[in-house]
Design an enzyme around this catalytic site. Structure first.
Site, PDB file in Angstrom:
ATOM      1  N   LEU A  13      69.820 -17.021  31.620  1.00  0.00           N
ATOM      2  CA  LEU A  13      68.405 -17.350  31.814  1.00  0.00           C
ATOM      3  C   LEU A  13      68.084 -17.511  33.300  1.00  0.00           C
ATOM      4  O   LEU A  13      66.933 -17.711  33.683  1.00  0.00           O
ATOM      5  CB  LEU A  13      68.076 -18.661  31.080  1.00  0.00           C
ATOM      6  CG  LEU A  13      68.220 -18.630  29.555  1.00  0.00           C
ATOM      7  CD1 LEU A  13      68.011 -20.018  28.968  1.00  0.00           C
ATOM      8  CD2 LEU A  13      67.221 -17.655  28.936  1.00  0.00           C
TER       9      LEU A  13
ATOM     10  N   THR B   4      79.189 -17.992  37.240  1.00  0.00           N
ATOM     11  CA  THR B   4      79.384 -18.606  35.927  1.00  0.00           C
ATOM     12  C   THR B   4      80.673 -18.079  35.307  1.00  0.00           C
ATOM     13  O   THR B   4      81.432 -17.339  35.960  1.00  0.00           O
ATOM     14  CB  THR B   4      78.123 -18.432  35.044  1.00  0.00           C
ATOM     15  OG1 THR B   4      78.302 -19.204  33.857  1.00  0.00           O
ATOM     16  CG2 THR B   4      77.833 -16.985  34.690  1.00  0.00           C
TER      17      THR B   4
ATOM     18  N   LYS C 157      84.253 -19.307  37.954  1.00  0.00           N
ATOM     19  CA  LYS C 157      83.968 -20.527  38.731  1.00  0.00           C
ATOM     20  C   LYS C 157      85.169 -21.040  39.537  1.00  0.00           C
ATOM     21  O   LYS C 157      84.982 -21.623  40.603  1.00  0.00           O
ATOM     22  CB  LYS C 157      83.445 -21.634  37.813  1.00  0.00           C
ATOM     23  CG  LYS C 157      81.992 -21.443  37.401  1.00  0.00           C
ATOM     24  CD  LYS C 157      81.528 -22.626  36.569  1.00  0.00           C
ATOM     25  CE  LYS C 157      80.009 -22.671  36.496  1.00  0.00           C
ATOM     26  NZ  LYS C 157      79.518 -23.906  35.888  1.00  0.00           N
TER      27      LYS C 157
ATOM     28  N   ASN D 234      79.802 -23.034  41.790  1.00  0.00           N
ATOM     29  CA  ASN D 234      78.762 -22.318  41.023  1.00  0.00           C
ATOM     30  C   ASN D 234      77.687 -21.712  41.922  1.00  0.00           C
ATOM     31  O   ASN D 234      76.803 -21.021  41.433  1.00  0.00           O
ATOM     32  CB  ASN D 234      78.122 -23.235  39.965  1.00  0.00           C
ATOM     33  CG  ASN D 234      77.064 -24.148  40.545  1.00  0.00           C
ATOM     34  OD1 ASN D 234      77.117 -24.515  41.716  1.00  0.00           O
ATOM     35  ND2 ASN D 234      76.098 -24.530  39.732  1.00  0.00           N
TER      36      ASN D 234
ATOM     37  N   ASP E 196      76.202 -28.286  39.898  1.00  0.00           N
ATOM     38  CA  ASP E 196      76.147 -28.819  38.528  1.00  0.00           C
ATOM     39  C   ASP E 196      76.108 -30.350  38.526  1.00  0.00           C
ATOM     40  O   ASP E 196      75.475 -30.958  37.661  1.00  0.00           O
ATOM     41  CB  ASP E 196      77.366 -28.352  37.715  1.00  0.00           C
ATOM     42  CG  ASP E 196      77.214 -26.917  37.223  1.00  0.00           C
ATOM     43  OD1 ASP E 196      76.074 -26.444  37.097  1.00  0.00           O
ATOM     44  OD2 ASP E 196      78.253 -26.274  36.965  1.00  0.00           O
TER      45      ASP E 196
ATOM     46  N   GLY F 197      86.734 -29.623  29.477  1.00  0.00           N
ATOM     47  CA  GLY F 197      86.701 -28.293  30.088  1.00  0.00           C
ATOM     48  C   GLY F 197      86.019 -28.333  31.448  1.00  0.00           C
ATOM     49  O   GLY F 197      85.970 -29.379  32.115  1.00  0.00           O
ATOM     50  N   GLY F 198      85.470 -27.194  31.863  1.00  0.00           N
ATOM     51  CA  GLY F 198      84.878 -27.071  33.191  1.00  0.00           C
ATOM     52  C   GLY F 198      83.678 -27.986  33.407  1.00  0.00           C
ATOM     53  O   GLY F 198      83.593 -28.694  34.420  1.00  0.00           O
TER      54      GLY F 198
ATOM     55  N   LEU G 121      74.881 -31.387  27.048  1.00  0.00           N
ATOM     56  CA  LEU G 121      74.732 -30.353  28.081  1.00  0.00           C
ATOM     57  C   LEU G 121      74.152 -29.063  27.507  1.00  0.00           C
ATOM     58  O   LEU G 121      73.654 -28.218  28.239  1.00  0.00           O
ATOM     59  CB  LEU G 121      76.084 -30.045  28.736  1.00  0.00           C
ATOM     60  CG  LEU G 121      76.836 -31.185  29.424  1.00  0.00           C
ATOM     61  CD1 LEU G 121      77.930 -30.623  30.317  1.00  0.00           C
ATOM     62  CD2 LEU G 121      75.919 -32.077  30.235  1.00  0.00           C
TER      63      LEU G 121
ATOM     64  N   TYR H 232      71.587 -26.506  25.913  1.00  0.00           N
ATOM     65  CA  TYR H 232      70.127 -26.397  26.022  1.00  0.00           C
ATOM     66  C   TYR H 232      69.528 -25.475  24.975  1.00  0.00           C
ATOM     67  O   TYR H 232      68.309 -25.278  24.954  1.00  0.00           O
ATOM     68  CB  TYR H 232      69.705 -25.968  27.438  1.00  0.00           C
ATOM     69  CG  TYR H 232      70.499 -24.828  28.021  1.00  0.00           C
ATOM     70  CD1 TYR H 232      70.209 -23.512  27.720  1.00  0.00           C
ATOM     71  CD2 TYR H 232      71.570 -25.103  28.869  1.00  0.00           C
ATOM     72  CE1 TYR H 232      70.956 -22.484  28.243  1.00  0.00           C
ATOM     73  CE2 TYR H 232      72.334 -24.073  29.398  1.00  0.00           C
ATOM     74  CZ  TYR H 232      72.020 -22.769  29.091  1.00  0.00           C
ATOM     75  OH  TYR H 232      72.775 -21.749  29.603  1.00  0.00           O
TER      76      TYR H 232
HETATM   77  P1  NAP Z   1      84.766 -24.944  28.560  1.00  0.00           P
HETATM   78  O1  NAP Z   1      85.320 -24.998  29.940  1.00  0.00           O
HETATM   79  O2  NAP Z   1      85.163 -23.844  27.644  1.00  0.00           O
HETATM   80  O3  NAP Z   1      85.140 -26.364  27.878  1.00  0.00           O
HETATM   81  C1  NAP Z   1      84.768 -26.654  26.557  1.00  0.00           C
HETATM   82  C2  NAP Z   1      85.427 -27.962  26.113  1.00  0.00           C
HETATM   83  O4  NAP Z   1      84.990 -28.235  24.787  1.00  0.00           O
HETATM   84  C3  NAP Z   1      86.958 -27.915  26.072  1.00  0.00           C
HETATM   85  O5  NAP Z   1      87.475 -29.174  26.422  1.00  0.00           O
HETATM   86  C4  NAP Z   1      87.220 -27.624  24.589  1.00  0.00           C
HETATM   87  O6  NAP Z   1      88.457 -28.086  24.137  1.00  0.00           O
HETATM   88  C5  NAP Z   1      86.124 -28.447  23.955  1.00  0.00           C
HETATM   89  N1  NAP Z   1      85.834 -28.014  22.588  1.00  0.00           N
HETATM   90  C6  NAP Z   1      85.443 -26.778  22.199  1.00  0.00           C
HETATM   91  N2  NAP Z   1      85.277 -26.766  20.865  1.00  0.00           N
HETATM   92  C7  NAP Z   1      85.588 -28.019  20.411  1.00  0.00           C
HETATM   93  C8  NAP Z   1      85.617 -28.629  19.143  1.00  0.00           C
HETATM   94  N3  NAP Z   1      85.295 -27.950  18.030  1.00  0.00           N
HETATM   95  N4  NAP Z   1      85.974 -29.930  19.058  1.00  0.00           N
HETATM   96  C9  NAP Z   1      86.306 -30.624  20.165  1.00  0.00           C
HETATM   97  N5  NAP Z   1      86.304 -30.094  21.409  1.00  0.00           N
HETATM   98  C10 NAP Z   1      85.942 -28.811  21.523  1.00  0.00           C
HETATM   99  O7  NAP Z   1      83.183 -24.915  28.589  1.00  0.00           O
HETATM  100  P2  NAP Z   1      82.233 -25.604  29.684  1.00  0.00           P
HETATM  101  O8  NAP Z   1      81.918 -24.641  30.754  1.00  0.00           O
HETATM  102  O9  NAP Z   1      82.829 -26.922  30.022  1.00  0.00           O
HETATM  103  O10 NAP Z   1      80.870 -25.796  28.846  1.00  0.00           O
HETATM  104  C11 NAP Z   1      80.749 -26.773  27.842  1.00  0.00           C
HETATM  105  C12 NAP Z   1      79.294 -26.816  27.333  1.00  0.00           C
HETATM  106  O11 NAP Z   1      78.443 -27.264  28.383  1.00  0.00           O
HETATM  107  C13 NAP Z   1      78.754 -25.443  26.897  1.00  0.00           C
HETATM  108  O12 NAP Z   1      77.964 -25.628  25.757  1.00  0.00           O
HETATM  109  C14 NAP Z   1      77.888 -25.018  28.057  1.00  0.00           C
HETATM  110  O13 NAP Z   1      76.829 -24.165  27.669  1.00  0.00           O
HETATM  111  C15 NAP Z   1      77.350 -26.361  28.528  1.00  0.00           C
HETATM  112  N6  NAP Z   1      76.931 -26.341  29.940  1.00  0.00           N
HETATM  113  C16 NAP Z   1      75.623 -26.601  30.236  1.00  0.00           C
HETATM  114  C17 NAP Z   1      75.206 -26.615  31.544  1.00  0.00           C
HETATM  115  C18 NAP Z   1      73.762 -26.908  31.860  1.00  0.00           C
HETATM  116  O14 NAP Z   1      73.304 -26.601  32.975  1.00  0.00           O
HETATM  117  N7  NAP Z   1      73.015 -27.521  30.952  1.00  0.00           N
HETATM  118  C19 NAP Z   1      76.114 -26.365  32.587  1.00  0.00           C
HETATM  119  C20 NAP Z   1      77.463 -26.123  32.263  1.00  0.00           C
HETATM  120  C21 NAP Z   1      77.853 -26.107  30.925  1.00  0.00           C
HETATM  121  P3  NAP Z   1      89.742 -27.092  24.083  1.00  0.00           P
HETATM  122  O15 NAP Z   1      90.054 -26.781  25.513  1.00  0.00           O
HETATM  123  O16 NAP Z   1      90.763 -27.908  23.392  1.00  0.00           O
HETATM  124  O17 NAP Z   1      89.285 -25.869  23.335  1.00  0.00           O
END
Ligand code: NAP
Length: 287
Positions: free
Chosen positions: A22, A68, A72, A93, A108, A134-135, A230, A232
Site C-alpha cells: 500500500l 520490506t 530488512k 526499513n 517502524d 519475529g521482525g 500491528l 491493519y
Molecule cells: P515475522 O518476522 O514473520 O514474525 C512473525 C511472528 O509471529 C513470529 O514470531 C512467529 O513465530 C509468530 N507466529 C506466526 N504464526 C503464529 C501462530 N499461529 N501462533 C503464535 N505465533 C505465531 O513477521 P513480522 O514482520 O514480525 O510481522 C508480524 C505482523 O506485524 C504481520 O502481521 C505484519 O503485517 C505486521 N506488521 C505491521 C506493521 C505496520 O506498520 N502496521 C509493520 C510491520 C509488521 P514463529 O517464528 O515460531 O513462526
C-alpha cells in the site's frame, strides 16, 4: 498518479513479493499534495538480486527506498551507514542516498509508538506483553523501551527462537527489561500488563476469524489495558474485537503504517509531510 517529467526524482519500496504493498498509494498521495516532482514505485527484488538492485538504484539516481520482507536484515551489510535506531532493532526499513553511499534507518519504532504517545499514560508504571518474536516484535520491544516500560515480556512459541531473541539483547541497555516466555505463560502474565501487542500475523486477512489469544483470557486483563494489533487488514481484527468487548482500549496497525511512512518521507524530502493525506490514501485503498 504523479505527473512524470524529465526531472522526476524517484523513490520506491523493495520486497519480494511486493504486489500487495500500500506504500505507493500513501507516498504518491503525499507527493501530489505537496506538488513535488517525485514518484514512488514498487520494485520486486528477488533475494539473490539485492546487491545488483542497489547498484542499479545508484546508477539511475534513486533518491531513497523503503525495505520490506525479505530484505530488512539482508540490506544492512550493503549500506555505508546505519542509524542507531536500526542497529538496535536489527533491521532497516528506510534507505536514502548520500555522497558517501546508502544510509539506512528504521522508522517502524517511531510508527509503533506514535499512537501510544497520544495517550495519557505513565509508561514507567506499565508492563508490556508482546505476542510473537519475529521482525516486527523487535521494533515493538525498542518502542516499548523508548516509552519507558519497565518490563517487556515477549511470548514466542518456539524455544530456540525465544532463546535467540533473548540473547540478541545481551549487552544492550534493554537486556534487563526484555524477558522471553513460552506462549503458555500468557494467562499468568496478562493480569499485570498495561499493554498487549499482537506482533504475529494471526488474524490477518484472509484468516480474519483467528486471534492469537483465546477470547476468554481477556477477562484476566487489568482495567484500562491497551490492546494493540500491528495488523491493519482487517480493521478491527478478531484480537481487537475480543479485547474491546472486555473493555480494553484498542489500537490497530494502520496508524503505525502511516507514521512509519511519514517518517521515511520526511527523511527523503527533508520537509514536513501531510500525514492526514497519507492516512486518507490508505483508508481509501481499504474500502
Ligand atoms: P515475522 O518476522 O514473520 O514474525 C512473525 C511472528 O509471529 C513470529 O514470531 C512467529 O513465530 C509468530 N507466529 C506466526 N504464526 C503464529 C501462530 N499461529 N501462533 C503464535 N505465533 C505465531 O513477521 P513480522 O514482520 O514480525 O510481522 C508480524 C505482523 O506485524 C504481520 O502481521 C505484519 O503485517 C505486521 N506488521 C505491521 C506493521 C505496520 O506498520 N502496521 C509493520 C510491520 C509488521 P514463529 O517464528 O515460531 O513462526
Amino acid at each position: 498518479m504523479p505527473d512524470i517529467t524529465g526531472k522526476t526524482r524517484l523513490l520506491g519500496v523493495i520486497g519480494y513479493p511486493i504486489e500487495h504493498t500500500l506504500s505507493p498509494a500513501m507516498h504518491n498521495a503525499a507527493i501530489a499534495a505537496l506538488g513535488l516532482d517525485w514518484a514512488y514505485l514498487p520494485f520486486p527484488i528477488a533475494p539473490g538480486n539485492l546487491p545488483a538492485a542497489l547498484a542499479g538504484f545508484e546508477a539511475i539516481g534513486l533518491a531513497g527506498f523503503n525495505v520490506t520482507i525479505p530484505h530488512k536484515q539482508a540490506v544492512m551489510p550493503l549500506l555505508a551507514a546505519i542509524e542507531p535506531a536500526a542497529r538496535q532493532v536489527g533491521a532497516v526499513n528506510t534507505v536514502w542516498h548520500t555522497p558517501e553511499g546508502w544510509h539506512g534507518t528504521n522508522t517502524d519504532v517511531k510508527g509503533f509508538i506514535a499512537p501510544l504517545q497520544e495517550l495519557d499514560r505513565d509508561w514507567a508504571e506499565q508492563e508490556a506483553i508482546v505476542l510473537g518474536n519475529g521482525g516486527a516484535a523487535r521494533a515493538v520491544v525498542v518502542g516499548c523501551a523508548q516509552l519507558g516500560c519497565t518490563r517487556i515480556r515477549v511470548l514466542g512459541r518456539d524455544r530456540t527462537k525465544r532463546e535467540r531473541f533473548q540473547a540478541s539483547w545481551a549487552g544492550t541497555p534493554l537486556a534487563d527489561r526484555v524477558e522471553t516466555h513460552p506462549w503458555e505463560a500468557l494467562p499468568e502474565l496478562l493480569g499485570s500488563a498495561g499493554l498487549v501487542v499482537n506482533a504475529t500475523p494471526v488474524g490477518m486477512h484472509p484468516q480474519v476469524e483467528q486471534s492469537p489469544i483465546a477470547a476468554e483470557l481477556w477477562a484476566r486483563s487489568t482495567p484500562g489495558v491497551i490492546a494493540y494489533d500491528l495488523i491493519y487488514t482487517p480493521r478491527p481484527t478478531a484480537f481487537l474485537q475480543q479485547a474491546s468487548a472486555c473493555g480494553a482500549q484498542v489500537i490497530d496497525g494502520l496508524e503505525m503504517l502511516v507514521q512509519q511512512g511519514a517518517a521515511a518521507l520526511e527523511i527523503w524530502l527533508q520537509q514536513p509531510v501531510p500525514v492526514a493525506v497519507m492516512r486518507d490514501a490508505l483508508l481509501a485503498r481499504q474500502c
